[in-house]
Design an enzyme around this catalytic site. Structure first.
Site: not given
Length: 212
Positions: A85, A192, A194
């Site tokens: 990001c 993102h 994650e």
């Protein structure tokens, strides 16, 4: 493998570290994941991950000249780097969020507001799942993925005026949005990883296996 998540007083550090652990397990890699800004940790890392959330200027200030220098030195010597990001955005020349702020200068381009999306009547921030467009087999980071797989995005600013040769994948939100970039051993995702479930873990796993 020693994976260092860069601690620069930013957000998402713990979730990025946990995702890296999961990705390593999935790939059968024995890995130690630490969150650190220590010079020795960065120097001896096998992989460096820089998560990011918030404003470009704030994240750049969190790095400061010392961490910038350490990251320059480590990546110049060949250590693979992944920016997530705002961590990806910091790889470019400069950002224009809250004034002009210099980036790391590893890829060309600048970070500015996604006015094209706003002009098209789309809401900012660009938030939620969006499809990824890429050429299968063109880069190891997308190995195991299919064009049209989704990443989870949260951003109002994006890379503009970058080099086509650095683009690995794009998304579309009123205009084409750089979604994955890579140059040499330095790469980044605007979305993102994650938070992108199986797609994100696949990309992280590919990063752990990646040699530029």
């Amino acid at each position: 493998m020693r994976i260092v998540v860069i601690d620069y007083n930013g957000g998402n550090l713990a979730s990025a570290a946990q995702a890296a652990r999961k990705a390593a397990i999935r790939k059968g890699i024995e890995a130690e994941v630490v969150i650190s800004r220590d010079a020795n940790d960065i120097r001896t890392a096998d992989r460096l991950i820089l998560p990011g959330q918030g404003a470009f200027a704030d994240c750049a200030q969190g790095l400061g000249p010392e961490l910038r220098g350490m990251l320059d030195t480590a990546t110049a010597s060949g250590t693979p780097f992944l920016g997530i990001c705002v961590g990806m955005q910091l790889m470019c020349d400069y950002g224009l969020e809250h004034g002009r702020t210099e980036g790391l200068g590893w890829i060309s381009g600048n970070i500015r507001r996604m006015n094209e999306a706003a002009d098209a009547g789309l809401r900012l921030p660009h938030m939620g799942w969006n499809t990824l467009d890429f050429v299968p087999g063109a880069h190891l980071l997308t190995d195991g993925l299919t064009p049209g797989n989704h990443g989870y995005f949260v951003h109002s600013y994006a890379l503009h005026d970058g080099a086509e040769s650095d683009l690995v994948a794009t998304a579309h939100y009123g205009t084409r949005v750089p979604a994955i970039v890579a140059r040499g051993n330095r790469c980044g995702t605007q979305f993102h990883v994650e938070k992108s479930q199986d797609v994100g873990l696949t990309i992280l796993g590919n990063f752990l296996r990646w040699t530029s």
